[in-house]
Design an enzyme around this catalytic site. Structure first.
Site, PDB file in Angstrom:
ATOM      1  N   CYS A 137      -1.750   9.326   3.840  1.00 29.40           N
ATOM      2  CA  CYS A 137      -1.803   8.940   2.431  1.00 29.40           C
ATOM      3  C   CYS A 137      -3.114   9.424   1.822  1.00 29.40           C
ATOM      4  O   CYS A 137      -3.210   9.652   0.632  1.00 29.40           O
ATOM      5  CB  CYS A 137      -1.679   7.434   2.309  1.00 29.40           C
ATOM      6  SG  CYS A 137      -2.855   6.573   3.326  1.00 29.40           S
TER       7      CYS A 137
ATOM      8  N   GLU B 243       0.868  -1.183   0.000  1.00 30.28           N
ATOM      9  CA  GLU B 243       0.000   0.000   0.000  1.00 30.28           C
ATOM     10  C   GLU B 243       0.897   1.223   0.000  1.00 30.28           C
ATOM     11  O   GLU B 243       1.742   1.370   0.879  1.00 30.28           O
ATOM     12  CB  GLU B 243      -0.939  -0.033   1.205  1.00 30.28           C
ATOM     13  CG  GLU B 243      -1.933  -1.175   1.132  1.00 30.28           C
ATOM     14  CD  GLU B 243      -2.658  -1.246  -0.204  1.00 30.28           C
ATOM     15  OE1 GLU B 243      -3.178  -0.223  -0.675  1.00 30.28           O
ATOM     16  OE2 GLU B 243      -2.679  -2.332  -0.824  1.00 30.28           O
TER      17      GLU B 243
HETATM   18  P1  NAP Z   1       8.841   4.750   3.486  1.00 35.29           P
HETATM   19  O1  NAP Z   1       9.971   5.677   3.569  1.00 35.29           O
HETATM   20  O2  NAP Z   1       8.580   4.066   2.191  1.00 35.29           O
HETATM   21  O3  NAP Z   1       9.039   3.665   4.647  1.00 35.29           O
HETATM   22  C1  NAP Z   1       8.086   2.658   4.921  1.00 35.29           C
HETATM   23  C2  NAP Z   1       8.768   1.487   5.575  1.00 35.29           C
HETATM   24  O4  NAP Z   1       9.663   0.886   4.640  1.00 35.29           O
HETATM   25  C3  NAP Z   1       9.624   1.867   6.779  1.00 35.29           C
HETATM   26  O5  NAP Z   1       9.516   0.867   7.752  1.00 35.29           O
HETATM   27  C4  NAP Z   1      11.019   1.912   6.181  1.00 35.29           C
HETATM   28  O6  NAP Z   1      12.037   1.708   7.129  1.00 35.29           O
HETATM   29  C5  NAP Z   1      10.941   0.749   5.232  1.00 35.29           C
HETATM   30  N1  NAP Z   1      11.968   0.735   4.185  1.00 35.29           N
HETATM   31  C6  NAP Z   1      12.703   1.756   3.715  1.00 35.29           C
HETATM   32  N2  NAP Z   1      13.529   1.315   2.744  1.00 35.29           N
HETATM   33  C7  NAP Z   1      13.318  -0.010   2.608  1.00 35.29           C
HETATM   34  C8  NAP Z   1      13.849  -1.027   1.772  1.00 35.29           C
HETATM   35  N3  NAP Z   1      14.773  -0.778   0.852  1.00 35.29           N
HETATM   36  N4  NAP Z   1      13.386  -2.287   1.916  1.00 35.29           N
HETATM   37  C9  NAP Z   1      12.438  -2.582   2.816  1.00 35.29           C
HETATM   38  N5  NAP Z   1      11.897  -1.658   3.643  1.00 35.29           N
HETATM   39  C10 NAP Z   1      12.325  -0.387   3.532  1.00 35.29           C
HETATM   40  O7  NAP Z   1       7.458   5.483   3.876  1.00 35.29           O
HETATM   41  P2  NAP Z   1       7.148   6.352   5.176  1.00 35.29           P
HETATM   42  O8  NAP Z   1       7.833   7.667   5.049  1.00 35.29           O
HETATM   43  O9  NAP Z   1       7.374   5.554   6.389  1.00 35.29           O
HETATM   44  O10 NAP Z   1       5.581   6.555   5.049  1.00 35.29           O
HETATM   45  C11 NAP Z   1       5.001   7.533   4.237  1.00 35.29           C
HETATM   46  C12 NAP Z   1       4.499   6.931   2.947  1.00 35.29           C
HETATM   47  O11 NAP Z   1       3.576   5.888   3.244  1.00 35.29           O
HETATM   48  C13 NAP Z   1       3.726   7.914   2.095  1.00 35.29           C
HETATM   49  O12 NAP Z   1       4.081   7.719   0.749  1.00 35.29           O
HETATM   50  C14 NAP Z   1       2.276   7.534   2.328  1.00 35.29           C
HETATM   51  O13 NAP Z   1       1.402   7.907   1.293  1.00 35.29           O
HETATM   52  C15 NAP Z   1       2.394   6.058   2.469  1.00 35.29           C
HETATM   53  N6  NAP Z   1       1.248   5.476   3.169  1.00 35.29           N
HETATM   54  C16 NAP Z   1       0.350   4.765   2.445  1.00 35.29           C
HETATM   55  C17 NAP Z   1      -0.767   4.235   3.061  1.00 35.29           C
HETATM   56  C18 NAP Z   1      -1.774   3.449   2.279  1.00 35.29           C
HETATM   57  O14 NAP Z   1      -2.607   2.790   2.884  1.00 35.29           O
HETATM   58  N7  NAP Z   1      -1.733   3.495   0.968  1.00 35.29           N
HETATM   59  C19 NAP Z   1      -0.951   4.423   4.433  1.00 35.29           C
HETATM   60  C20 NAP Z   1       0.008   5.144   5.147  1.00 35.29           C
HETATM   61  C21 NAP Z   1       1.105   5.673   4.508  1.00 35.29           C
HETATM   62  P3  NAP Z   1      12.937   2.960   7.646  1.00 35.29           P
HETATM   63  O15 NAP Z   1      12.026   3.825   8.426  1.00 35.29           O
HETATM   64  O16 NAP Z   1      13.985   2.299   8.458  1.00 35.29           O
HETATM   65  O17 NAP Z   1      13.475   3.630   6.396  1.00 35.29           O
END
Ligand code: NAP
Length: 525
Positions: free
Chosen positions: A330, A296
């Site tokens: 999001c 997601e």
């Molecule tokens: P993110 O930077 O993509 O991080 C999400 C998770 O992925 C974190 O636990 C992060 O760990 C991990 N991660 C980072 N690099 C990775 C890799 N190479 N391999 C595996 N895991 C990795 O996103 P965020 O800043 O936490 O959240 C914001 C985003 O989430 C926005 O784009 C928002 O729209 C989206 N979101 C979507 C929904 C939905 O339901 N569609 C709901 C909520 C949020 P680290 O923190 O250690 O980097």
């Protein structure tokens, strides 16, 4: 067989959403103030990895800080190396051999217990989110209420899947279809619904009989540590949930590509989601399955304001959707697409409404907006605002609100071209692009012109426009005459189209199927 301490709950009341607290009630406000003090006393605590039930302190730590006062350390979690991540996957694989034999009702009973304990500790969890991710009281409480809802809802869903599944009778055979777990999963949540999404994804996976490694967001690792403790407190067996905080950039690829990982449940940015999807697609030596990826991802969500809309309601809906939790949802509205006939009046009213929004430390319930989550987010948002000023007209905000934390003013940029950068890229902060549409036809075309498709809303009093949008507004969660945020478990199953993700519909009847596989069994009689 594993030993279980939770009793199966077979007769349960129908699901009901947890009521969100309105902190005007003096008793709730007093409880929240007390919880803020209690949690303040716990700031700076250390949290170990948990692998196969063993607590492991590592030298390397992840510092979780309060974005309203970045010098204040909320907690220090141990940080898993690649070796420890591998150990955690092994521990999960070991635990799977017994956990998969527990029944769906037995596992559901754990979720009911977890929900009850979370309810009892609700104010402390609310307070933790105020410190750890800068949520206002009501945003924090909404997050924890949703987490309780996920536990209650998925427990009931598990009971539903435990029932005999209908198959067509066939003479001479006794046929059945049963749902079985997948195996070991990786749970990778974001920080923005630090309670709800982390707890929802974890609980859905384990109630289906899977075991997991939980790699929390580095910006919200403490709340995940609390929840893992809670699960062990209620008797979830060692190894079912293994806790491995660590930088995604360091251990993410290893977890995703490990041959023992059967599925990855991810919520976060498009960039990371696509990388996971690509890596997971390639089979590794020793891997026996096609990995399942539930991803997601981001959004660039629009609210269309038609010329016949109730303009005050539309202004309120846009303002709350764009700036609630600093626009870091999001589902946040980041594009208001307004029909030309009411464009100027809408902007004037919006400007007045935004001027009433207070920004400051979210410990003070008088502040509507708190800080953005970290320094990187602050810099990225300020860059978009700078860019936006060359792509449109600054109508409100545009600056840091305070220098002592990561505070950004609610920012409105008008007259933005539908293809401009700030109208296309996810900013994930309090920045709203306002776009003028010639008419409803044009507004709908603009609303569908991004690569995303998560939420959308239309304010109108015209039934024909509602019918058109129902068919043509291409988003996973569509709303009429209400804000685009605030999806409720069971009521508005949540998930997006296109680059917003796999449309998993969290909090809906299809969700648990993503964590199970069906086995068809036929016996000649
Ligand atoms: P993110 O930077 O993509 O991080 C999400 C998770 O992925 C974190 O636990 C992060 O760990 C991990 N991660 C980072 N690099 C990775 C890799 N190479 N391999 C595996 N895991 C990795 O996103 P965020 O800043 O936490 O959240 C914001 C985003 O989430 C926005 O784009 C928002 O729209 C989206 N979101 C979507 C929904 C939905 O339901 N569609 C709901 C909520 C949020 P680290 O923190 O250690 O980097």
């Amino acid at each position: 067989m594993t030993t279980t301490t939770a009793k199966p709950a077979l007769e349960v009341a129908p699901f009901k959403n947890e009521r969100v607290k309105d902190f005007k009630d003096p008793a709730d406000a007093a409880a929240m103030n007390a919880a803020l003090e209690t949690v303040k006393g716990r700031l700076g605590e250390h949290y170990p990895l948990v692998i196969g039930g063993r607590k492991i302190e590592t030298e390397k730590k992840i510092r979780s800080v309060n974005p309203a006062q970045p010098q204040q350390v909320v907690g220090l979690t141990s940080s898993a190396s690649k070796d420890e991540a591998t150990e955690a996957i092994d521990a999960a694989a070991q635990a799977f051999t017994s956990w998969r034999h527990t029944t769906l009702p037995e596992r559901a009973a754990y979720l009911f217990k977890a929900a009850q304990l979370l309810r009892e500790r609700r104010f402390e969890y609310d307070a933790l989110l105020v410190y750890e991710v800068g949520k206002s009281w009501s945003e924090a409480d909404g997050d924890i209420a949703e987490a309780i809802d996920f536990l209650e809802y998925y427990a009931r869903e598990a009971l539903r899947y435990a029932q005999p599944q209908p198959v067509v009778p066939f003479e001479g055979e006794r046929n059945e279809l049963v749902y079985i777990p997948l195996g070991v999963g990786a749970i990778i949540p974001p920080w923005n619904f630090a309670g709800a999404i982390m707890i929802g994804m974890t609980s859905a996976a384990i109630v289906c009989g899977n075991t997991v490694v939980l790699k929390p967001s580095s910006d919200a690792a403490v709340v995940a540590a609390w929840f893992v403790d809670l699960l062990h407190e209620i008797g979830v067996p060692p190894g079912v949930v293994n806790f491995i905080p660590g930088a995604g950039s360091e251990i993410g690829d290893l977890i995703v590509t490990h041959p023992e990982i059967r599925f990855i449940s991810f919520t976060g940015s498009k960039e990371v989601g696509l990388r996971i999807n690509e890596l997971a697609a390639k089979p590794q030596p020793g891997q026996k399955w096609i990995k399942r990826v539930v991803a997601e991802m981001g959004g660039k969500d629009s609210i269309i304001v038609a010329a016949d809309a109730d303009l005050d309601a539309a202004v309120e809906g846009v303002a709350v959707s764009a700036f609630g939790f600093q626009g870091q949802k999001c589902s946040a509205c980041s594009r208001a697409i307004v029909e030309a006939g009411v464009y100027d009046e809408f902007l004037e009213k919006l400007k007045r409404r935004v001027a009433t929004m207070t920004v400051g430390d979210p410990r003070d319930p008088g502040n509507f907006m708190g800080p953005v989550v970290n320094e990187g987010a602050l810099r990225s948002i300020m860059r978009y605002i700078e860019r936006g000023q060359s792509e449109g007209r600054l109508v409100a905000g545009g600056r840091r609100a305070r220098e002592d934390g990561y505070f950004v003013e609610p920012t409105v940029i008008a007259d933005v071209d539908p293809k401009a950068t700030i109208a296309q890229e996810e900013i994930f902060g309090p920045v709203l692009a306002v776009i003028k549409a010639m008419d409803f036809e044009d507004a709908l075309a603009i609303a569908n012109n991004t690569e995303f498709g998560l939420t959308g809303s239309l304010y109108t009093s015209d039934e024909q426009k509602i019918a058109r949008a129902r068919d043509e507004f291409f988003v996973g969660n569509l709303y009429f005459n209400r804000k685009s945020t605030g999806a409720m478990v069971g009521v508005h199953p949540f998930g997006g189209f296109n680059m917003s993700g796999t449309d998993s519909k969290a909090g809906g009847r299809d969700y648990l199927l993503l964590y199970m596989q069906a086995k068809s069994i036929s016996r000649k009689v």
